[in-house]
Every structure is written in C-alpha cells, then in structure tokens.
Motif scaffolding. Structure first.
Motif, short mmCIF file in Angstrom:
data_model
loop_
_atom_site.label_atom_id
_atom_site.label_comp_id
_atom_site.label_asym_id
_atom_site.label_seq_id
_atom_site.Cartn_x
_atom_site.Cartn_y
_atom_site.Cartn_z
N GLY A 1 0.79 -1.21 0.00
CA GLY A 1 0.00 0.00 0.00
C GLY A 1 0.82 1.26 0.00
O GLY A 1 0.28 2.36 -0.07
N GLY A 2 2.15 1.10 0.09
CA GLY A 2 3.04 2.25 0.09
C GLY A 2 3.93 2.26 -1.12
O GLY A 2 3.49 2.55 -2.22
N TRP A 3 5.19 1.81 -0.94
CA TRP A 3 6.17 1.92 -2.02
C TRP A 3 6.00 0.78 -3.03
O TRP A 3 4.89 0.37 -3.33
CB TRP A 3 7.55 2.03 -1.38
N SER B 1 -5.83 3.80 -9.61
CA SER B 1 -5.17 4.23 -8.39
C SER B 1 -6.09 5.09 -7.53
O SER B 1 -6.00 5.08 -6.30
CB SER B 1 -3.88 5.00 -8.72
N ALA B 2 -6.97 5.85 -8.18
CA ALA B 2 -7.95 6.63 -7.41
C ALA B 2 -8.88 5.70 -6.62
O ALA B 2 -9.24 5.99 -5.47
CB ALA B 2 -8.76 7.53 -8.34
N LYS B 3 -9.25 4.58 -7.21
CA LYS B 3 -10.08 3.59 -6.49
C LYS B 3 -9.30 2.97 -5.34
O LYS B 3 -9.85 2.77 -4.25
CB LYS B 3 -10.56 2.52 -7.46
N HIS B 4 -8.04 2.64 -5.58
CA HIS B 4 -7.22 2.08 -4.50
C HIS B 4 -7.12 3.06 -3.33
O HIS B 4 -7.19 2.66 -2.16
CB HIS B 4 -5.82 1.77 -5.02
N TRP C 1 -4.55 3.01 -0.12
CA TRP C 1 -3.24 2.70 -0.69
C TRP C 1 -2.84 3.77 -1.70
O TRP C 1 -3.69 4.30 -2.43
CB TRP C 1 -3.25 1.35 -1.40
N GLU C 2 -1.53 4.01 -1.79
CA GLU C 2 -0.97 4.82 -2.87
C GLU C 2 -0.26 3.88 -3.83
O GLU C 2 0.84 3.42 -3.56
CB GLU C 2 -0.01 5.87 -2.32
N THR C 3 -0.91 3.58 -4.94
CA THR C 3 -0.35 2.61 -5.89
C THR C 3 0.22 3.27 -7.14
O THR C 3 0.90 2.60 -7.93
CB THR C 3 -1.42 1.60 -6.31
N LEU C 4 -0.04 4.56 -7.34
CA LEU C 4 0.47 5.25 -8.52
C LEU C 4 1.72 6.03 -8.15
O LEU C 4 1.64 7.12 -7.61
CB LEU C 4 -0.58 6.19 -9.10
N ASN C 5 2.86 5.45 -8.41
CA ASN C 5 4.12 6.15 -8.21
C ASN C 5 4.70 6.41 -9.59
O ASN C 5 5.37 5.57 -10.16
CB ASN C 5 5.09 5.33 -7.36
#
Length: 661
Positions: free
Chosen positions: A137-139, A360-363, A369-373
């Motif tokens: 959910g992070g990196w 990623s907005a849904k996540h 979670w931040e899934t869009l890096n």
C-alpha cells in the motif's frame, strides 16, 4: 527456458558468440571487496552470463569467472547501500541473477561456495519478502505500474522457485497477476522508453519463470505484453538507433532490449520484433552500450538473447507509419523509417495514463493505498518531439528531478506551468479531476495524415482561471507540422508558446526562425499572434537519475524559443514547422471562419472548438479538413458536412473522422 537454461530449438550462432563475449567481458576487473556507493546491479549478470556460458559450452574458465563474481556478491553484508539496502533494485537484480547462477552451476561449485550462495539467497530473499509485506500500500510492493515493482518481485520469484520458497513465489505471482490486469491494453508505458527497456524485461522474465515452474501461461493475460512492442516501435526515431524521450530518459540511446524483442517475437509471432532484436544485438549493440546512460545496460542481456531467441521466427522490417495509444494519449506519425525520415510524437493523458489514474484513485478511496508512483512521468501533456533528417529538432528535456512544463514544448500562463509542478512526482496528491486528454484523433495510414487535439487546461492552477487550453497538432503526409493553440481565461493573461531545441533558433528576415541540428533543419513560422514578443534563452536542466548513486548528476542545456502574447483573455497561436525548409513556404489561408495554413499541395484547415470552417473553396462543419497529399481524397475530423468547390462530399448526422470519397 530460464530455469532449465533450455532455449527454443534451432541454431543461434550469433547469440552464442554474444554470450561468450559477455561471459568474458569482466575478466580484467577486480571484484569489489566492500560495497561501493554506486549501484551493484551489474554484479548479478557478471555472474549469470558466465554461468550460462559454462552450462552451454563447458569451458571451466567460465565457471571460474562466475564463481569469482558470486563470491564477491555474497560476501557483501547488504545488497544496496545509498538507497533502501536489501529492499530495492540492487537486491532485486542480484536475487534474479545469482539464483539463476545457483540453478545453472550450483552442483559444480565447491561445497562451501554453494552453501554460502544458498544462505545469502535465503537471507536476501527473506529481507525482500518481509519488506514487500510490510510496505504494502506504500512503495514498490503495490506500485503496479512501474519498474521497481516488476524487478523486485521478479527477483523474489526467481529466488523462490530456485530455493523452493512457495511463500515468496505465491506473493510474487499474485502481484504479477494484478500488474497484468492493470497495465494498459494498448501496450503503452508512462515511464517512457528508457524505463520500458529497463523494467518490462522483468515482466517477461517472471512470466517465463511462472510458465516453466508452475505450468501457468499468463502471456495472454491483460493484453499489455502482446501489444507493448508496438508502443516501443513507434517511439523509435527514424533509422532505429535513437528513441523518443518522453518521460524520464537518461539519453536518446538507452532504448533497446534485444532479449525482450526476441521473447515478444517468439511468444506473439511478431516479425518486426525479431528484426529489431537482430538489429539491436548486432549493428546497434556497441554504440548503444557505449553511449547509453543506463546501467547495467544492454550488454548483460546476452543470457536473455541466447535463451529467448527463436530462430523459427522470420524477421521483417517495420512499415507501419501511424499509431495512436489511447491510454497514454500518444500519437506517433512518421514519413518512413529511413534515417532522413520525419517523425512526430505527441502526447496528453492523466498522470500515468488513463488506466493507472482511474484505478489508483479507487485504490486510494477503497483501501487507503498509494499505488500510482509515477515519478518518471513528466508534466508534458500537449508536448511533442520532432525528429527529421537524422536529428532531433523539437526536443524533450530527458531526465529531471524538478519537473516543469517550462522544460517541454508547451504553453505557460502568466509564466506559470502546471499546478504543483517543480518537484519529482508532479502527479502526487493532486485532485482527481486534474487530467489532460486527447480528442479528435486521426491516424490515417493510407495517405499519411495525423491529427489530435490535446486538452490541457485542467493542468494549470485554478487561480489562473483557465477555461480552455487546447493544442491541435497536424502532421501532413510530407512531414510538415501545423499547431493551433486556443486559450481562454476568466481574465486577461499572458500566454507563452515554448519550443525547445538543442541549439538556439536563428531569426530569419521574414520573421520566421530556423532550427538547426547538424545538417538537419526546420523552418518555424508563427502566423499568430501578430504582436507577440519573441525571445530565445537557455534553459538548464539537472537530474540525478538514480538514488542508488547519489553523486551522479546529469546536466543538459535546452534552448527555448518563447513567444508571448499581449495580455488577453483569448489567446491564439498558429504555427507551422517545415522540416528541411521545403520547396514551398507555408502561407496562412484566408478564412471567414476557422484557421488554415497551406504548403501548396497540402492544406490544413482547423476549427477544433466551433467546428465551422469557411474559405473561398471550403464550407465545412468540422474540427479539421485536410486537403492534398499526393492526390489523396480529403480527410476530415469530427465532420458532419463538407462542401468543396461547391460540391457536397459529406452530409451526415453524426460526426465522422476519416477519408471522404
């Protein structure tokens, strides 16, 4: 293939020679006794290539060379030093390569070396696995659209299959399935060509491992892998040596992966991929290896070229000259593939592309979670790159840490670029609705026209009151460019048109500007605004392209042509760019409604908003009317009616895009 070191049947003499050369390349080097500050990813293939060479040919010198690098790697207490030791790319690369070496030659290593290698792989694999669980959910553990995720999980999977650690392989497999389901079906990649060639091979590696170890064939899952070669192909500059540098690109030479080309060719029967693999591993190999800024680079892929090359696939030189990738909003068009051909690449999309932005907005909403890096994706929607006559004419910034719209061929509003820019991850924590997109796309292969309109107003600070900022780009069959920029704001603003080049543009007596790059040239003529101020200035860009080597700095000087309107609430730029000058100078078409430019035999008429075009010869309700091009019938974009020289050629109730007649 990888685990068993068994390639497809048939001769592979060139690939075998490459493997033996790579296996011996480091013989004159002394392995490090302590961890260098820089990345150690290269230690992995330094061991795996001679291991495979020994497996193939039986030369004990290759076995000794592999052992030398294995012993150097396993005595380092950590894999990675300057950035996330044991938990990122260094560890991922070494887990993959040293696990393969253990599988291929483990029985031929002395007992002590074999035991130490196994222990080290177990230790590093456990460290990687525990980090992946803890950081979910992070990196990178759940950053599904970028290379750190793919490389680290492929390394963990390789070690898991070799050492029998199902807990590792199951987690890596679950992640791979998610990645394949979420990657764009059109095959495009928001990180750009350089990170495509760096990261996507590890998706193919993981699929290879999964199929061989578990009998699971996911090569058709999702659609990304089957179409991604086409994306890479259309980001290739004419002549094939260089790449279009949208996104973070260390340079214009770091784009080829012969091993991946071969694997995609074999899996999906793509003759152009086979042809490109032969080119990249042959004629282009050593120059790319020497000039590429990405390490370890193309040479260590020899093991993949050997194991993935299928001699039964016939190669064919590419011929397709137009492509559009809707997820990334990427339009690519060219006059051909020879060295002197002309190419334009034009893009506009939300950060990471539509699929990543939406998912990623849904996540974020459903899981926290931040899934869009997407640190490698730039504030460049609406920008373009132009290559012609073997040179880059309208250029991109390449790699940068503090990313700005002012480094691209874009537009500024009161001197400002995108909101929340001037940082590494320009799309982090910005509002969902801040999205750019392409509309009205035409990519006509038969007569060579290409057209798209990028909507980019949402990318600017809301305080500027920008209601519209639309850029329409047209690429003619002969390779000329027409740009129409329409701007609207709540109050009067200064609107600035930017053009980036490698050398300063040269003013001409008629008010045009000449772009030069070596022997190549292009003439830039701006027909509107008539009262704009024009200046040329140097723009410095600096970047550290890898956190594992913090002292590394790349610097680049762009030469920026700035054309700025007087303060107005409605701005308009109408620009023609003619590569090579051309036999006929661009002229503005007199339009009662709409805007137009003619080059004699090619005429571009545009009305992307009002969709009403009126000239002496043309009456159309359309976003664009495109005339000429070696005797071609007219093309229209979003048209309901076209009357040409008094003759009605189109009258339909719904907007139509394509050839008329």
């Amino acid at each position: 293939m990888l685990l068993s070191a068994t390639p497809p049947p048939g001769p592979r003499l060139a690939q075998e020679v490459r493997l033996y050369e790579e296996a011996a390349r480091h013989r004159g080097l002394t392995p490090p006794r302590t961890h260098p500050l820089a990345s150690i990813t290269w230690l992995g293939p330094a061991a795996s290539n001679p291991a495979l060479a020994y497996r193939v040919g039986g030369d004990p010198a290759h076995l000794a060379e592999s052992r030398r690098w294995i012993e150097a790697a396993v005595r380092l207490p950590h894999w990675g030093k300057a950035h996330m030791p044991d938990h990122d790319l260094d560890a991922g690369w070494l887990l993959h390569h040293l696990s393969l070496a253990y599988r291929w030659i483990g029985d031929d290593l002395p007992d002590g070396v074999r035991a130490l290698l196994r222990y080290k792989l177990l230790l590093q694999g456990r460290r990687m696995y525990e980090f992946a669980v803890a950081s979910e959910g992070g990196w990178w553990s759940s950053s599904y659209w970028q290379n750190h995720n793919w490389i680290c999980y492929a390394g963990l999977a390789t070690a898991g299959y070799v050492l029998g650690k199902e807990e590792w392989t199951d987690r890596a497999k679950d992640n791979l399935g998610t990645v394949l389901d979420l990657m764009p079906e059109d095959g495009s990649h928001a990180e750009g060509v350089v990170y495509w060639r760096y990261g996507v091979p590890f998706l193919a590696i993981h699929l290879d491992l999964l199929q061989e170890a578990e009998g699971i064939d996911w090569w058709g899952r999702g659609g990304f892998l089957s179409r991604t070669f086409r994306y890479r192909l259309h980001q290739t500059a004419p002549g094939f040596a260089f790449n279009v540098d949208h996104g973070d690109c260390h340079d214009r030479r770091s784009g080829h992966s012969a091993g991946l080309y071969y694997r995609l060719a074999a899996q999906y029967g793509i003759p152009e991929a086979q042809w490109m693999g032969d080119l990249a591993s042959g004629e282009l190999l050593w120059q790319e290896a020497a000039e590429s800024g990405v390490r370890p680079g193309i040479l260590p892929e020899a093991y993949l070229e050997y194991l993935w090359y299928d001699p039964s696939v016939a190669g064919a030189r590419p011929t397709e000259t137009r492509a559009f990738f809707p997820d990334l909003g990427l339009l690519a068009a060219r006059t051909g593939w020879d060295d002197d051909a002309t190419l334009v690449s034009f893009k506009a999309s939300p950060g990471g592309g539509h699929q990543a932005w939406e998912t990623s907005a849904k996540h974020r909403a459903e899981r926290g979670w931040e899934t869009l890096n997407q640190g490698h994706h730039h504030p460049d929607s609406g920008s373009f790159v132009l290559v012609s006559q073997g040179a880059f004419l309208a250029v991109d910034e390449g790699y940068s840490n503090r990313k700005r719209a002012a480094h691209h061929n874009l537009l500024l509003v009161d001197g400002q670029g995108y909101a929340d820019e001037d940082r590494y991850h320009v799309y982090k924590d910005i509002p969902y609705e801040r999205q750019a997109r392409q509309r009205d796309v035409l990519a006509a292969p038969d007569c060579g026209w290409a057209h798209a309109t990028a909507e980019i107003a949402a990318m600017y600070d809301p305080g500027l009151g920008v209601r519209r900022l639309d850029r329409t780009l047209v690429f003619t069959p002969s390779g000329r460019l027409v740009l129409l920029d329409l701007a609207e704001a709540d109050t009067e603003r200064e609107w600035t048109f930017l053009l980036q080049t490698d050398r300063p543009t040269e003013p001409q007596p008629d008010g045009s500007r000449l772009i030069r790059s070596g022997a190549a040239s292009a003439l830039v003529r701006q027909f509107a605004p008539l009262d704009g101020s024009v200046v040329s200035e140097a723009t410095e860009v600096e970047a550290n392209p890898t956190s594992s080597t913090p002292e590394l700095r790349l610097t680049r000087t762009l030469h920026t042509l700035r054309s700025t309107t007087a303060r107005t609430s409605n701005g308009l730029f109408l620009t023609a760019i003619t590569p090579g000058g051309g036999p006929v100078a661009a002229e503005r078409v007199v339009c009662a409604e709409g805007e137009g430019i003619t080059f004699g035999e090619e005429t571009v008429l545009l009305s992307p908003v009002a969709r009403r075009i009126r000239t002496a010869a043309v009456s159309a309700d359309a976003a664009a009317v495109l005339l000429g091009g070696d005797g071609c019938a007219p093309y229209v974009v979003a048209a309901t009616r076209l009357e040409l020289d008094g003759r009605v050629l189109l009258d339909v109730p719904e907007p139509y895009t394509g050839k008329v007649g």
